[in-house]
Design a protein around this motif. Structure first.
Motif, short mmCIF file in Angstrom:
data_model
loop_
_atom_site.label_atom_id
_atom_site.label_comp_id
_atom_site.label_asym_id
_atom_site.label_seq_id
_atom_site.Cartn_x
_atom_site.Cartn_y
_atom_site.Cartn_z
N PHE A 247 -23.34 22.73 -44.05
CA PHE A 247 -23.35 21.37 -43.47
C PHE A 247 -24.67 21.11 -42.74
O PHE A 247 -25.25 20.02 -42.83
N GLN A 248 -25.13 22.12 -42.04
CA GLN A 248 -26.40 21.99 -41.31
C GLN A 248 -27.56 21.76 -42.29
O GLN A 248 -28.48 20.98 -42.01
N SER A 249 -27.48 22.42 -43.46
CA SER A 249 -28.55 22.24 -44.47
C SER A 249 -28.60 20.81 -44.97
O SER A 249 -29.68 20.27 -45.23
N VAL A 250 -27.43 20.18 -45.11
CA VAL A 250 -27.40 18.78 -45.57
C VAL A 250 -28.11 17.89 -44.54
O VAL A 250 -28.93 17.04 -44.90
N HIS A 251 -27.79 18.10 -43.27
CA HIS A 251 -28.43 17.29 -42.22
C HIS A 251 -29.93 17.57 -42.16
O HIS A 251 -30.76 16.65 -42.05
N LYS A 252 -30.29 18.83 -42.28
CA LYS A 252 -31.71 19.19 -42.24
C LYS A 252 -32.46 18.58 -43.43
O LYS A 252 -33.62 18.18 -43.31
N TYR A 253 -31.78 18.51 -44.57
CA TYR A 253 -32.40 17.94 -45.77
C TYR A 253 -32.84 16.49 -45.52
O TYR A 253 -33.98 16.12 -45.80
N ILE A 254 -31.93 15.67 -44.99
CA ILE A 254 -32.27 14.26 -44.81
C ILE A 254 -33.29 14.10 -43.67
O ILE A 254 -34.15 13.22 -43.71
N VAL A 255 -33.22 14.97 -42.66
CA VAL A 255 -34.23 14.94 -41.59
C VAL A 255 -35.61 15.26 -42.16
O VAL A 255 -36.61 14.60 -41.85
N ASP A 256 -35.67 16.28 -43.04
CA ASP A 256 -36.94 16.65 -43.67
C ASP A 256 -37.48 15.53 -44.55
O ASP A 256 -38.68 15.26 -44.58
N LEU A 257 -36.57 14.87 -45.29
CA LEU A 257 -37.01 13.77 -46.16
C LEU A 257 -37.56 12.61 -45.32
O LEU A 257 -38.62 12.04 -45.65
N ASN A 258 -36.87 12.28 -44.23
CA ASN A 258 -37.37 11.21 -43.35
C ASN A 258 -38.73 11.57 -42.75
O ASN A 258 -39.62 10.72 -42.62
N ARG A 259 -38.87 12.86 -42.37
CA ARG A 259 -40.14 13.30 -41.79
C ARG A 259 -41.26 13.19 -42.84
O ARG A 259 -42.38 12.80 -42.53
N TYR A 260 -40.95 13.53 -44.08
CA TYR A 260 -41.94 13.43 -45.17
C TYR A 260 -42.37 11.98 -45.37
O TYR A 260 -43.57 11.69 -45.51
N LEU A 261 -41.40 11.07 -45.34
CA LEU A 261 -41.74 9.65 -45.50
C LEU A 261 -42.58 9.16 -44.33
O LEU A 261 -43.54 8.38 -44.52
N ASP A 262 -42.27 9.62 -43.13
CA ASP A 262 -43.08 9.26 -41.96
C ASP A 262 -44.50 9.78 -42.10
O ASP A 262 -45.48 9.08 -41.79
N ASP A 263 -44.61 11.02 -42.58
CA ASP A 263 -45.95 11.60 -42.78
C ASP A 263 -46.75 10.81 -43.80
O ASP A 263 -47.97 10.62 -43.64
N LEU A 264 -46.07 10.35 -44.87
CA LEU A 264 -46.77 9.52 -45.86
C LEU A 264 -47.28 8.23 -45.23
O LEU A 264 -48.42 7.82 -45.44
N ASN A 265 -46.43 7.61 -44.44
CA ASN A 265 -46.81 6.33 -43.81
C ASN A 265 -47.91 6.51 -42.78
O ASN A 265 -48.74 5.61 -42.57
N GLU A 266 -47.92 7.67 -42.11
CA GLU A 266 -48.92 7.90 -41.06
C GLU A 266 -50.22 8.47 -41.60
O GLU A 266 -51.14 8.74 -40.83
N GLY A 267 -50.30 8.71 -42.90
CA GLY A 267 -51.54 9.19 -43.50
C GLY A 267 -51.79 10.67 -43.29
O GLY A 267 -52.95 11.12 -43.34
N VAL A 268 -50.75 11.45 -43.08
CA VAL A 268 -50.93 12.89 -42.92
C VAL A 268 -51.49 13.52 -44.20
O VAL A 268 -52.33 14.41 -44.16
N TYR A 269 -51.00 13.01 -45.36
CA TYR A 269 -51.50 13.50 -46.64
C TYR A 269 -52.66 12.61 -47.08
O TYR A 269 -52.47 11.42 -47.39
N ILE A 270 -53.86 13.15 -47.08
CA ILE A 270 -55.07 12.38 -47.33
C ILE A 270 -55.01 11.73 -48.70
O ILE A 270 -54.65 12.38 -49.70
N GLN A 271 -55.36 10.44 -48.75
CA GLN A 271 -55.41 9.64 -49.98
C GLN A 271 -54.03 9.45 -50.62
O GLN A 271 -53.93 9.06 -51.77
N GLN A 272 -52.95 9.76 -49.90
CA GLN A 272 -51.62 9.58 -50.46
C GLN A 272 -50.80 8.65 -49.57
O GLN A 272 -50.75 8.83 -48.36
N THR A 273 -50.21 7.64 -50.21
CA THR A 273 -49.27 6.76 -49.52
C THR A 273 -48.01 6.69 -50.37
O THR A 273 -47.96 7.24 -51.47
N LEU A 274 -47.01 6.01 -49.83
CA LEU A 274 -45.76 5.87 -50.59
C LEU A 274 -46.03 5.20 -51.93
O LEU A 274 -45.49 5.59 -52.97
N GLU A 275 -46.93 4.19 -51.93
CA GLU A 275 -47.22 3.45 -53.16
C GLU A 275 -47.92 4.33 -54.18
O GLU A 275 -47.57 4.32 -55.37
#
Length: 1160
Positions: free
Chosen positions: A99-127
C-alpha cells in the motif's frame, strides 16, 4: 537529439523507473491478494465473536484511546491481541509495504511532473516529452498504471479488509510513533470506497472518479495525456493491422489506457459529448467489452452508465442492429478463417517456398483469426455481463444467437490458430538464422551455372548440337560475374539487380533461339530459379516476426481462458495427444508476459525476476490445472484396478496344485486389469508428447509435470480417505475405532498395491512417491492439529509440508479436532479414559472397570502402524506431547488460582509441613493431622487427580507407541534398528569417556549429530518416554507461552517476555534450507529433502527432544551433567529462547519454584 531512453538521459530514465515500478507494484498486489488472512474478512460468526473486539476499521482513529482502554481492561483480550499480532504481523507488514508503494508511486510521479515544470531536466518540458515517441508512451503509461493499481486494489482487496489491515499495522508497528511516517496519507488514499466485487453489488456514487481524485494530479498533464491518446497512435500499432475493420483491435491497448485515464477527468465523461463521440468512433465503433490490464475485463455499457456524454456516445455502438451486424460478421469471418487455417495445417502444406511466396496472405489469415477470437471471447464472457442488468443480458443473448456461438468451436479455432502461429514463427526463426548462408549458396549455384554455359558456348565443353558462339560466351561470363558481385548487405540494390538479371536471362533465351536446346534451357531455368530464391530469401525480414507477435497477443484472455478449462480437459481425456496443440496455446498465452515486463526489463530493474516469476508461476499453475485431467483419469482407472486387485483377484500362492490352476487364472478380471493399465499408459504417453517448454522464465518438463500431477491426485485422494475414514461417533458402544482402522487400512493398502503395480507403466518411482506424500500429509495434519496448542500459529504459506503445486487439502472440522489425527488421538483417549478403564501393564491391555471386558490392547497400535505407518505413530506421539504440556498448563493455572492466591490453603500446607517435620521421624497423631489437612484442602484434590491421571494416561500411550515403533523397526528394518542401537551405544560410551577424562572429544555446540540421531532413535522407538520431560520449551520463559502469571512468595511476577516454542513450531536449522518460496511471500524455512523411505525412518522435520537413554554406571545422575552438578541435556542453539537468546533446556519444564527464580 539524445535518445530519450539512453542511460545518460536523466529525464527519460526517471519516468522509465516510475513506470517499471508501477508494473512491479501491480504484480505484488495481485500476488498478495491470494494471501489475505481469512480472519480479516470476519465472515463467520466464530471469527466475529473471537476477534471482533481486536480488529478495527477506520472508526478506530476517532478514539484510539477509548478502544485501547477497553482492551487493557480485559487481560484475556490483551492476550488474544498479542497472539493475533504474533501470527499476522509479518503478512500485515507485507500488505502495508505494498500500500505504501502505491502512495509513493503517485508522489514520485507528481514530483517528476513538478521537476519538468520547474526545468530541473535541461531542455525538457512536459510538451517536449509528449512530442517524443518514447516520452509520450511512458507518460501515458505512468498515469494509466496508477489508475490500474487503484482498480486492482479495490477489486482484489476490499475496502473493509484494507482498513482492518492498516489499523492493525498502525497498532502493532512503530508507525504511530514514527515522525516521518506517511500513514495518514496512505489511509486517506486507501480508505474504503464502498465498492464490492461481489456479483449484484451496487456501484457507489461517483465511483471511481472520487477514488482517483484522492491524491491531486496536475490537471494540465491529465488533459495533455488524454489529448495524445485521442489523436495519436502512440504505439504505431496500425501498421500491423492495415485493414480498416481491424483498427479497433490495433488500438485496443491504447483504448484501455484511455478508459482508465478518463476517470481522472470525469467531466469529459459527463458533459463533453463531442470528445466522447470522437473517442467512441475511433476506439469503440464495433466493441464495448475491453481488457484493461492482464485480462481484467470491463463492459463499457455498464461502466459508463452513470455518465451522460459517454452513455450517449456509446448508444450507436450498442444499438441492436449494430450488435447484430458485428456478431454476424465475426461469425462469418471465424468460419472462413477456420477453414483456411485447417488447410494450412495439413501435413506438408506449409513448405518454405509456399510460405515465402504467400507472406501477406498468411499474415492476413492470422490477423483475421486473432481479431475474431478476441471479439468473440470478450463479448461472450460471463465475467463481462452482469446477470442482473437486463440490457446487458439482451445484448449478450443477441450476440450468442447471431454469432452462432459454440465455445467448443471457438476453442478449436484458438487451438488451430495457436498451432498455425507457432509453426509459422518457428519456420521464420529458422529461415532468419539461415538467411545469409542460403542466399550465398543460391548466388554461388547461379554463378556456376552461368560459368558452365559460357564454357559450353566456348566450344571447350562439347554439348550436343551447340555451336561455338563467342558473344554468348562473353555474355554468360559477364552474367556470372554480375551474380557474384551481388552484395548481401545492400539488400535493396541486390534485389533490384537480381530482377534485372532474371529479365536478361529470359530475353537471351527468346532472342537467340536457345529454346531448341533442352540442356541450355534447363541451365537457364535453374539459374532463374536460384535468382528467384535469392529474392525470396532477401525478403525474409524480422518485421514479419514482430507483426506476428503483435497480432498474436493473447493478454486479454489471461483470465478468460479459464472458462475453456473444462473443454480442454475433456479434449485431453478423449484424445491425450491433444496436449501437443495445447502446448502452442500455452506458449501463445505466455506472450502476455511481454506487457508487464517490457518496461521493467528496459529499466534493468531488480524486480524483473520477481515479476517474471509471479506471472510465469500463474501460467504454469494454469497449465498444471488443465493437464491435471490426465492424473485424474489415471486414478479413475486406478480405482477400478484397486477394486479388482483387492476384491476380485485372488493372490496366487507360492505352491499351487495343478487342478486349481484354472481357479487362480481368473482370465476375465486379469484382462480387465490389463485393459485399464493400457489406458493409463496411453494417458502417460499423451502428456510426455509435450516437449520441454519454457513458459515465461519457468521451464516446464512434461515428465515432472506428470509426476507432480500424480502426486497431487494421490494427495487429494489419500487425504480424503483419511478424513472420511477417521470420523467417530463418541456415543458408539463398542468403539468404532478398530473397525474403522481396519477399513481404512484396507483402503490404504489398495492404494499402495495398485500404485506399486502401475509405477512401471507410467515410469515413476511409485514407492518413493507414496512414502513421501503420505508422510507429508500426516506431518501437515499433525502440524495443523498442534497449532491449537501454539501461540504463534504456522500458516499454510509458512508450513514446510504445504505446497503450492501439490497442495494438501483442508477439510471442515467435524468436532473439536482440526484434522483426522486429532480425532484419532481423542478417540484413543476417550476409550482409554482412566475414569472408565483400567490399564494392566503386564498385559498391555485396557479393561472396562464396570464390566471387566477388554476395551483395547497393544493390537490397536499395530493397526495404526499398518494403516498410517511410522509417520502416523510419530505424529500421535508428538500430538500427545502437546496435550501433556496443555494439561500441565491447566494444572499450573489451577495451582496459581487455588493455592498461591488462597491464604487458607497455604497456611494449612505450612502447618502440615511443620507437623511432619523432621521427615525422618514418625508423625504423632498422624490420622488427625492428615485428615484435618485433607479436609481443609478438599477442593484441590479433584483437579489434581484429574491432571495426574490424564498425564499418566498419555504417557502410557506414548510408551505403547514407542514399543510398537521399536517392534516394527526390528521386524521390517532389522539392519537399521541394529545400526541405530550400536551408534547410540557408541555415542553414549564416548560421552561417558569424556566425563571420565575431559581431554577426550565431545560434540561441539554447532554439531547436530545428537539432535539428528535422536530423530531416528525416536522413529525407531529406541527411547523411553517416561524418562523424558515435556519437550522443546524454553525453561526460562515457557510460562509466557502457557499464558500464566506465576506467583512466588505471594507476589505477582510480571509476565516474562514472549517466547515461542522452540523446535515444534519451526523446522531445525540444519534440516532445512533457505529458499525463495514459490508463492513469492516472505521467506520461510522449507525442507531440503523428504524423509528417508526406509521403514522406521522419520521425516527430517520431525521435532524431537534428546532422550536420556541410560545413566552412567555408578552415577546417580543422567548422562549429560553440567560441571555444577545440575541435571542438563545436550545444549543446542536451535532450542534457544527467541525473545532473549538465552539457551533452553531441550524439553525442560522446570519446577514452578525454579522457574519463578529465573527469568529471561
Amino acid at each position: 537529439m539524445l535518445d530519450f531512453l539512453a542511460e545518460n538521459n536523466l529525464c527519460g530514465q526517471a519516468i522509465l523507473r516510475i513506470v517499471s515500478c508501477g508494473n512491479a507494484i501491480i504484480a505484488e498486489l495481485l500476488r498478495l491478494s491470494e494471501f489475505i488472512p481469512a480472519v480479516f474478512r470476519l465472515k463467520d460468526r466464530a471469527d466475529q465473536q473471537k476477534y471482533g473486539d481486536i480488529i478495527f476499521d477506520f472508526s478506530y482513529f476517532k478514539g484510539p484511546e477509548l478502544w485501547e482502554s477497553k482492551l487493557e481492561a480485559k487481560p484475556e483480550l490483551q492476550d488474544l491481541d498479542e497472539e493475533f499480532r504474533e501470527n499476522n504481523i509479518e503478512i500485515v507488514t507485507r500488505f502495508y509495504l505494498a500500500f505504501q508503494s502505491v502512495h509513493k508511486y503517485i508522489v514520485d510521479l507528481n514530483r517528476y511532473l513538478d521537476d519538468l515544470n520547474e526545468g530541473v531536466y535541461i531542455q525538457q518540458t512536459l510538451e517536449t516529452v509528449l512530442l517524443n515517441e518514447d516520452g509520450k508512451q511512458l507518460l501515458c503509461e505512468a498515469l494509466y498504471l496508477y489508475g490500474v493499481m487503484l482498480l486492482v486494489i479495490d477489486q482484489k482487496i476490499e475496502g473493509e479488509i484494507r482498513e482492518r489491515m492498516l489499523v492493525s499495522y498502525y497498532r502493532y508497528s512503530a508507525a504511530r510513533s514514527s515522525a516521518d511516517s506517511n500513514m495518514d496519507d496512505i489511509c486517506k488514499l486507501l480508505r474504503s470506497t464502498g465498492y464490492s466485487s461481489q456479483p449484484g453489488a451496487k456501484r457507489p456514487p461517483n465511483y471511481p472518479e472520487s477514488y482517483f481524485q484522492r491524491v491531486p494530479i496536475n490537471e494540465t498533464f491529465i488533459s495533455m495525456v488524454i489529448g495524445r491518446l485521442r489523436s495519436d497512435d502512440i504505439y504505431n500499432q496500425v501498421s500491423a493491422y492495415p485493414l480498416p475493420e481491424h483498427r479497433s483491435t490495433a488500438l485496443a491497448n491504447q483504448a484501455a489506457m484511455l478508459y482508465v485515464i478518463l476517470y481522472f477527468e470525469p467531466s469529459i465523461l459527463h458533459t463533453h459529448q463531442a470528445k466522447m463521440r470522437e473517442i467512441v468512433d475511433k476506439y469503440f465503433p464495433d466493441n464495448w467489452v475491453i481488457s484493461i490490464y492482464m485480462g481484467i475485463t470491463v463492459n463499457l455499457a455498464d461502466a459508463w452508465e452513470p455518465y451522460k456524454a459517454a452513455k450517449t456516445a456509446l448508444n450507436n455502438t450498442l444499438d441492436l442492429s449494430n450488435v447484430r451486424e458485428q456478431a454476424s460478421r465475426y461469425a462469418t469471418v471465424s468460419e472462413r478463417v477456420h477453414t483456411q487455417v485447417q488447410q494450412f495445417l495439413k501435413e506438408g502444406y506449409l513448405r518454405e517456398e509456399m510460405v515465402l511466396d504467400n507472406i501477406p496472405r498468411l499474415l492476413n489469415c492470422l490477423r483475421d483469426c486473432n481479431v475474431a477470437i478476441r471479439w468473440l471471447m470478450l463479448h461472450t464472457a460471463d465475467s463481462a455481463c452482469d446477470p442482473n442488468n437486463k440490457r446487458l443480458r439482451q445484448i449478450k443473448d443477441q450476440i450468442l444467437t447471431d454469432s452462432r456461438y459454440n465455445p467448443k468451436i471457438l476453442f478449436q479455432l484458438l487451438l488451430d490458430t495457436a498451432q498455425f502461429e507457432f509453426i509459422l514463427k518457428e519456420m521464420f526463426k529458422q529461415m532468419l538464422s539461415e538467411k545469409q548462408a542460403k542466399w550465398e549458396h543460391y548466388k554461388k549455384e547461379g554463378s556456376e551455372r552461368m560459368t558452365e554455359l559460357a564454357d559450353v558456348f566456348s566450344g571447350v565443353k562439347p554439348l550436343t548440337r551447340v555451336e561455338k558462339n563467342e558473344n554468348l560466351q562473353a555474355w554468360f561470363r559477364e552474367i556470372s560475374k554480375q551474380i557474384l558481385s551481388l552484395n548481401y548487405d545492400d539488400s535493396t540494390a541486390a534485389g533490384r539487380k537480381t530482377v534485372q538479371l532474371i529479365q536478361a536471362l529470359e530475353e537471351v533465351q527468346e532472342f537467340h533461339q536457345l529454346e531448341s536446346n533442352l540442356q541450355v534451357c534447363q541451365f537457364l531455368a535453374d539459374t532463374r530459379k536460384f535468382l528467384h530464391q535469392m529474392i525470396r530469401t532477401i525478403n525474409i525480414k524480422e518485421e514479419v516476426l514482430i507483426t506476428m507477435q503483435i497480432v498474436g497477443d493473447l493478454s486479454f484472455a489471461w483470465q478468460l481462458i479459464d472458462s475453456f478449462t473444462s473443454i480442454m480437459q475433456e479434449s485431453i481425456r478423449v484424445n491425450p495427444s491433444m496436449v501437443t496443440k495445447l502446448r502452442a496455446t500455452f506458449l501463445k498465452l505466455a506472450s502476455a508476459l511481454d506487457l508487464p515486463l517490457l518496461r521493467i526489463n528496459q529499466a534493468n530493474s531488480p524486480d524483473l525476476l520477481s515479476v517474471s516469476q509471479y506471472y510465469s508461476g500463474e501460467l504454469v499453475s494454469y497449465v498444471r490445472k488443465v493437464l491435471q485431467i490426465i492424473p485424474e483419469s489415471m486414478f479413475t482407472s486406478l480405482l477400478k484396478i484397486i477394486k479388482l486387485q483387492t476384491h476380485d483377484i485372488i493372490e496366487v500362492p507360492t505352491r499351487l496344485d495343478k487342478d486349481k490352476l484354472r481357479d487362480y487364472a481368473q482370465l476375465s478380471p486379469r484382462y480387465e486389469v490389463a485393459k485399464l493399465t493400457h489406458a493409463i499408459s496411453i494417458f502417460t504417453e499423451g502428456i510426455l508428447m509435450m516437449k520441454t517448454t519454457l513458459v515465461g522464465i519457468i521451464k516446464v518438463d512434461p515428465k515432472q509435470l506428470l509426476e507432480d500431477g500424480i502426486r497431487k491426485e494421490l494427495v487429494k485422494r489419500v487425504a480424503f480417505a483419511l478424513h472420511r475414514g477417521l470420523i467417530f461417533n463418541p456415543r458408539a458402544k463398542p468403539s468404532e475405532l478398530m473397525p474403522k482402522l481396519k477399513e481404512l487400512g484396507a483402503t490404504m493398502d489398495g492404494f499402495h498395491r495398485s500404485f506399486e503395480y502401475i509405477q512401471d507403466y507410467v515410469n515413476i518411482y511409485g514407492l518413493k512417491i507414496w512414502q513421501e506424500e503420505v508422510s507429508r500429509i500426516i506431518n501437515y495434519n499433525v502440524e495443523q492439529e498442534c497449532n491449537n496448542f501454539l501461540r504463534t500459529k504456522i500458516q499454510d504459506w509458512q508450513s514446510m509440508y504445504q505446497s503450492t503445486h501439490i497442495p494438501i487439502p483442508k477439510f471442515t472440522p467435524v468436532d473439536e479436532s482440526v484434522t483426522f489425527i486429532g480425532r484419532l488421538c481423542r478417540e484413543i483417549l476417550r476409550i482409554t479414559d482412566p475414569k472408565m478403564t483400567c490399564h494392566i501393564d503386564q498385559l498391555n491391555t485396557w479393561y472396562d472397570m464396570k464390566t471387566h471386558q477388554e476395551v483395547t490392547s497393544s493390537r490397536l497400535f499395530s493397526e495404526i502402524q499398518t494403516t498410517l505407518g511410522t509417520f502416523g505413530l510419530n505424529g500421535l506421539d508428538r500430538l500427545l506431547c502437546f496435550m501433556i504440556v496443555k494439561e500441565l498448563q491447566n494444572f499450573l493455572s489451577m495451582f496459581q488460582k487455588i493455592i498461591l492466591r488462597d491464604r487458607t490453603v497455604q497456611d494449612t500446607l505450612k502447618t502440615l509441613m511443620n507437623a511432619v517435620s523432621p521427615l525422618k521421624s514418625i508423625v504423632a497423631n498422624s490420622n488427625k493431622i492428615y485428615f484435618s489437612a485433607v479436609a481443609k484442602t478438599q477442593k484441590i484434590w479433584t483437579t489434581y487427580l484429574e491432571a495426574i491421571m490424564k498425564v499418566g494416561q498419555m504417557q502410557i500411550l506414548r510408551q505403547q507407541i514407542a514399543n510398537e515403533l521399536n517392534y516394527s523397526c526390528r521386524f521390517d528394518s532389522k539392519h537399521l534398528a541394529a545400526a541405530l542401537e550400536n551408534l547410540n551405544k557408541a555415542l553414549l560410551a564416548d560421552i561417558e569417556a569424556h566425563y571420565q577424562d575431559p581431554s577426550l572429544p565431545y560434540p561441539k555446540e554447532d554439531n547436530t549429530l545428537l539432535y539428528e540421531i535422536t530423530a531416528y532413535l525416536e522413529a525407531a522407538g529406541i527411547h523411553n518416554p517416561l524418562n523424558k520431560q515435556p519437550r522443546d520449551t524454553c525453561s526460562n520463559c515457557w510460562r509466557r507461552n502457557l499464558r500464566l502469571r506465576d506467583i512466588h512468595n505471594n507476589k505477582a511476577l510480571a509476565l516474562l517476555p514472549n517466547c515461542q516454542l522452540s523446535v515444534f513450531d519451526r523446522p531445525a536449522a540444519k534440516t532445512s534450507v533457505q529458499q525463495k518460496p514459490r508463492n513469492g511471500l516472505p521467506e520461510t524455512r522449507r525442507p531440503g529433502g523428504l524423509a528417508p523411505t526406509r521403514a522406521g525412518a522419520a521425516h527430517p522435520a520431525e521435532a524431537v527432544s534428546f532422550p536420556v537413554h541410560r545413566t552412567v554406571p555408578g552415577a546417580d545422575r543422567p548422562v549429560h551433567p553440567l560441571h555444577s552438578g545440575a541435571v542438563h541435556k545436550p545444549e543446542d542453539a536451535r532450542n534457544a529462547c527467541r525473545c532473549c537468546g538465552c539457551a533452553s533446556v531441550s524439553g525442560g519444564l522446570c519446577s514452578v519454584h525454579k522457574a519463578t527464580q529465573e527469568g529471561c
